[in-house]
Every structure is written in structure tokens, then in C-alpha cells.
Design an enzyme around this catalytic site. Structure first.
Site, mmCIF file in Angstrom:
data_model
loop_
_atom_site.group_PDB
_atom_site.id
_atom_site.type_symbol
_atom_site.label_atom_id
_atom_site.label_comp_id
_atom_site.label_asym_id
_atom_site.label_seq_id
_atom_site.Cartn_x
_atom_site.Cartn_y
_atom_site.Cartn_z
ATOM 1 N N ASP A 170 13.753 -18.452 9.952
ATOM 2 C CA ASP A 170 12.839 -18.777 11.047
ATOM 3 C C ASP A 170 12.992 -17.816 12.217
ATOM 4 O OD1 ASP A 170 10.806 -20.274 12.172
ATOM 5 O OD2 ASP A 170 12.172 -21.622 13.189
ATOM 6 N N ASP A 348 16.282 -32.206 9.148
ATOM 7 C CA ASP A 348 15.617 -31.080 9.800
ATOM 8 C C ASP A 348 15.518 -31.263 11.306
ATOM 9 O OD1 ASP A 348 15.013 -29.682 7.405
ATOM 10 O OD2 ASP A 348 13.356 -31.066 7.041
#
Length: 393
Positions: A170, A348
Site C-alpha cells: 500500500d 484489517d
């Protein structure tokens, strides 16, 4: 870690909207066309079994005797170890020492997969995995001296053990699609400089580096893949050339299915409706920009079922997900490995809006309720992953 998805139309960046509808027909099987070069680090080795992860699984099995036999099957499979804070770096020595014990006991090289996830201004387009370092407070220098350098020292201290370093999920993809986000725009130089530094420090005989390359629902579109290739080429040129890395990691902490259509109706606008098609087309795009023959490792920890979310933009504890293909080397030509990069069962992001680092995606329609902070054990979610595993456990 979260995985944002964006569609680029010309110069306009549009967030992926939620949409319903039936999934299209399953596409034909994908045959990889790109040859990898050099030695595949996942081939001819055993994989490190992390006792910390096994402990989480075993504690769940004890609390759920009715499903214990199936739950315990997960204990035999490897997953990556994550370094997402400076305070976690000292744990690397223990993990590598344990991997050495497993290697000595088996008489076979034992591969440890290590994920670096602590860039300054990390998670610049969301909140759930926001990191400890900021660009404004000297984060780039701290990333080098307090994070990358001691990690490299441990890699050097274990020279007879194979190691894969997956560098910064990411991160570089935000330089492709998210420059309209002020924090991402302010992070561009720090992201690039930090990744270049890590690549150079990990240029060791026992270490293979893979850069994160997002997933089909983020960079599958032609314009996105081409922009990403340009970013990768600049980073690798500054690091010393494309030969400095083994390849790229995709679908990290995400849910994109290997071969079925994903992303519901939005898949119809994307030439890469699944992860294997994405890897094939990304390899072709990379070759066009002077980066041929790279290997890929695909995270299959939670992508056993396709079509589990309304939108590719849903990245947080997606309901209905299941364990995917088991970790193994060279499942198809051009793919170095399927691997459980995201340890199945770790959250998450937190779903409680009153908690720090809350991101609205973690309380959205597609997200499982009751989630703890990112990285913490989320037992009900793990149980669903086991139940929904495909192939079944």
C-alpha cells in the site's frame, strides 16, 4: 493493511463505487507468458512456521472444539511475519532464530517471508493502518536508521537462511492513483526515497526483494498499469537497476480471486477481472518499460471466494471471504508462489467509530462487524475464513 481501489479515466481519478448485480461468466484459464529469471526463492525450500501465529490458531481451536480438527489444519501452513513498527523490529531476531531451528531439524533450507510496512506517512489515503512515522517529523531518517538498518543487520546475521522481503504494501501504488490526496502528494518523495534505500540495503545473497504491486481492482486498468510501471522503473533506476529485485507481490491483504470475476459489475470495465489476469498483463506492461522476467508472489490468504463484496474498493475484513490456495512454489508459469502474506485472522482495522484509527470502510456494508484494531486477532473472522475456505481444508 488496507487496499484502496481507483479507476483512472483520462486524468480524472474516481473512487470505486459500490454496485450490485450478478457476476459475469468465469473467464477462461490464464496461461502465464513471462519467464522469470534467476532463482525462485520459494522453490526447493521449506517454509517457516511462525509459532506466534500457531498459538493464535491453537487458542481458537481450544475454544471451539466442535471445529478444532479443521481449525488445526491451518497450523501446518506458513504465513509472513510483519514488521509494522520500530518496536517490532527486535522480534525479527527471534523469528529468524526459530526458522534456523526448523531448518536444522529438517535438514533443508527454511524460507522466512518478512513484510516491511512502516513508511513515513504510511497509509496516506486511509486511516486504519496509519503508521508511527511522519514526513514532517523526520520520519524518513528514522525509517532508515531505526527500521531498515536493524532489519538488514538481522538479515546479514543469518546468512545461511533464505529470506524474502516484501517491501511496503500500500505504498508506491498511491503515487499512481492517489496524488489528489494531500497527504499522499506530500509523501511521494519520502515513499520513493525510502523504498530505494530498503532495496539497496537488502542487496544480500540470501535475500530476495519483492515490491508491492497492489492488485487487479486497483491497478488493473491499462492507464494505471502504465503509470505504475513508470513509478517502478524510476525507483529501480535509482536503486541500481531492475536486477536489484526478484519481482513483485500482489493482492497483499486483499481478496481478489485468482480466476473468477471479482468486483461485481465494475469488473466489466477492467481488462483484469481477476488476479491471474492482472499478473499476466502487469508482466507484459513491465516488459514494455524495461523490466522483463520478474517473478510474482500472490497473496492467497483470503481470496478463496470471488464476488464477496459489492465493490473492489472494499478492503476491510470483507464478509464472506475464505482461505484461498495453499502456499506453494511455482503454481503456474511466471508466478513464483502463492503465499499467505496476510496472516489469516488478523484484523484489517477497527469497526468501532469511537476508536483511534477508525476508517469508515471498516464499518461499511461489506465489512464484518466487531473488528479490533488492525493486526489484532479477530477470532470470529478467522472462523469464517476457515468455514469458507476454497479449496476446503
Amino acid at each position: 493493511m488496507k487496499r484502496k481501489s481507483f479507476l483512472v479515466i483520462g486524468s480524472l481519478v474516481v473512487g470505486m463505487a459500490a454496485c450490485g448485480g450478478k457476476l459475469g461468466p468465469e473467464p477462461p484459464p490464464v496461461t502465464m507468458v513471462s519467464e522469470t529469471t534467476g532463482k525462485n526463492p520459494f522453490k526447493g525450500v521449506d517454509f517457516f512456521i511462525n509459532p506466534d501465529y500457531v498459538e493464535n490458531v491453537e487458542s481458537t481451536a481450544v475454544r471451539h472444539p466442535e471445529a478444532a480438527a479443521k481449525i488445526r489444519k491451518v497450523e501446518q501452513y506458513p504465513s509472513a511475519v510483519w514488521l509494522d513498527a520500530i518496536a517490532r523490529v527486535p522480534r525479527l531476531k527471534g523469528w529468524l532464530d526459530e526458522a534456523k531451528k526448523q531448518q536444522d531439524a529438517k535438514g533443508k533450507p527454511t524460507l522466512t517471508v518478512v513484510v516491511l510496512c512502516n513508511l513515513p506517512n504510511r497509509d496516506c489515503a486511509a486511516n486504519a493502518s496509519a503508521g508511527e512515522l511522519s514526513v514532517e517529523a523526520g520520519g524518513e531518517a528514522r525509517y532508515r536508521t531505526e527500521f531498515v538498518d536493524p532489519i538488514a543487520e538481522q538479515f546479514v546475521a543469518h546468512p545461511d537462511q533464505p529470506i524474502v522481503a516484501i517491501v511496503e504494501p500500500d505504498s508506491l501504488a498511491n503515487m499512481t492513483t492517489n496524488q489528489f490526496v494531500p497527504k499522499c502528494a506530500a509523501s511521494t518523495d519520502a515513499y520513493r526515497n525510502s523504498v530505494v534505500y530498503a532495496i539497496k540495503r537488502f542487496a544480500l545473497p540470501n535475500v530476495s526483494v519483492y515490491l508491492d504491486a497492489a492488485h487487479a481492482g486497483w491497478l488493473g486498468w491499462d492507464a494505471n498499469r502504465e503509470k505504475m510501471a513508470k513509478v517502478f522503473r524510476r525507483v529501480l533506476d535509482e536503486a541500481g537497476g531492475p536486477h536489484m529485485i526478484r519481482g513483485f507481490a500482489t493482492n497483499v491483504s486483499n481478496f481478489t480471486h485468482l480466476s473468477n470475476r471479482d468486483g461485481a459489475a465494475m469488473a466489466l470495465t477492467n481488462p483484469c477481472p481477476n488476479e491471474l489476469t492482472y499478473v499476466k498483463m502487469l508482466a507484459e506492461t513491465l516488459s514494455m518499460y524495461g523490466m522483463p522476467g520478474k517473478g510474482f508472489v500472490i497473496d492467497t490468504s483470503r481470496n478463496g471466494k470471488g464476488g464477496t463484496r459489492r465493490s473492489w474498493g472494499s478492503w476491510c475484513n470483507v464478509k464472506g471471504a475464505g482461505l484461498g490456495e495453499r502456499p506453494r512454489a511455482e503454481p503456474i508459469r511466471g508466478v513464483d508462489a502463492y503465499f499467505w502474506i496476510k496472516p489469516p485472522g488478523e484484523s484489517d482495522g477497527v469497526s468501532d467509530p469511537t476508536q483511534p484509527r477508525f476508517d469508515e470502510m471498516c464499518a461499511g456494508y461489506d465489512a464484518a462487524p466487531g473488528a479490533p484494531q488492525a493486526g489484532q486477532w479477530f477470532e470470529p473472522y478467522f472462523l469464517d475464513l476457515v468455514k469458507n475456505a476454497s479449496p476446503p481444508l
